[in-house]
Design a protein around this motif. Structure first.
Motif: not given
Length: 372
Positions: A11-17, A19-22
């Protein structure tokens, strides 16, 4: 026992990705907005304020063939030409090139208007018209030399203005186009015909009489049938006239038939013999065209020249019909930029304010803006 921490990690990895895309997209949007602001007019005129949305159907592909459109632009009517060109430009995906015919004292004003507004990407060529070409061909009443409008005769010289084109469209400056100009360009011309006009007896134009001039929609309203030279032509006086404010020309056929020389011949004869009707129902450019193209022209779709919007201050057509029209024409004395005319709101939708402030819609009652 280890599934829970693993799921948290995923979940943390998905959230980080995410945020990076945003973050990346926001940076891209920022750059886009900066470019848009830098492209805006230096006078603060935002194109979106003046340009209606392009119809969705026009985003389905482009036509790379050049569509040559000739329009005259006099300084006192420059706002009309600007609105006309904007309406054509925004309603097509075709490769339209405007051939703008004007006089030397208008060139600088025209360039400023085009380069400092939403029309900065317009494809155009500015052509100077030399009034001396009309010497001996136009009769001007004594003391009324200022009433001569040389640019109204530019349409007689199309092959000289667009020498490399096989076909061209001519439009007056008091028109608005509401559909793709490519359709008008593709008007079929019969073999041997050098032009296609809209007949004045067509179903979309209400027939009306001009006091003392007979009917404006037939030949007797433009030519003096008392003159022997006209009678010898054996042209029926009741023949339906046509409107030369919008037409499609086959320039190859025009040159083969030497149409320009034929028109000049009748202009010269009129100076000597006064062949035009004394109570002329229309512009002095119309009679020689009526003679040269008598029963020798094709027809354009009447919806591509819905005219007489400027013949009176009242509304001749219903709002539904005006909306359906492909080309609106304010021929007559009531121009949408001058005196009160019908459906000025349609014209103003396409008008782009003059960045120099010289042409103002507030001057509606100026006689200089009323001239046909």
């Amino acid at each position: 026992l280890f599934k829970f921490p693993v799921n948290i990690s995923i979940l943390i990895v998905v959230v980080v990705i995410f945020l990076l895309v945003l973050h990346h997209n926001l940076l891209g949007l920022s750059d886009f907005l900066k470019r848009e602001l830098s492209d805006s007019s230096p006078l603060g005129l935002q194109p979106i304020d003046f340009i209606p949305a392009i119809p969705q159907r026009l985003t389905d592909g482009r036509n790379d063939k050049e569509i040559s459109v000739v329009i005259a632009a006099s300084d006192e009517r420059l706002g009309g030409a600007i609105a006309a060109m904007n309406s054509i430009y925004q309603n097509t995906r075709s490769n339209v090139v405007f051939y703008i015919v004007t006089l030397n004292d208008t060139v600088d004003h025209l360039r400023l208007w085009l380069s400092n507004t939403a029309l900065k990407n317009l494809k155009y060529r500015i052509l100077h018209f030399d009034p001396r070409v009309l010497e001996g061909k136009v009769q001007v009443a004594s003391g009324k030399a200022d009433t001569l409008k040389p640019l109204t005769f530019a349409r007689f010289y199309l092959p000289d203005l667009v020498p490399h084109a096989e076909k061209a469209i001519y439009v007056d400056d008091d028109i608005i186009v509401q559909d793709d100009i490519l359709e008008l360009y593709n008007t079929p011309l019969k073999p041997g015909h050098a032009a296609a006009f809209s007949d004045d007896c067509d179903s979309t134009t209400n027939k009306f009489a001009v006091h003392g001039a007979g009917n404006q929609y037939n030949y007797i309203g433009f030519l003096d049938y008392k003159k022997e030279t006209i009678r010898k032509l054996a042209m029926k006086a009741s023949t339906c006239s046509f409107n030369p404010g919008v037409f499609v020309a086959n320039l190859t056929e025009w040159k083969l038939q030497n149409i320009t020389k034929q028109l000049e011949k009748w202009m010269t004869l009129n100076v000597a013999e006064e062949l035009y009707s004394r109570t002329l129902a229309g512009s002095i450019t119309t009679p020689p065209l009526l003679i040269v193209f008598y029963k020798q022209h094709s027809s354009i779709d009447p919806m591509w020249n819905v005219r007489h919007l400027g013949s009176s201050a009242g509304k001749r057509y219903s709002p539904q019909f005006v909306k359906a029209a492909k080309l609106l024409h304010w021929n007559g004395h009531f121009k949408p930029w001058g005196r009160t005319a019908s459906y000025t709101e349609v014209w103003e939708k396409w008008y782009i304010p003059d960045p120099t402030g010289k042409f103002s819609l507030l001057r509606r009652h100026s006689k200089a803006y009323e001239a046909k």
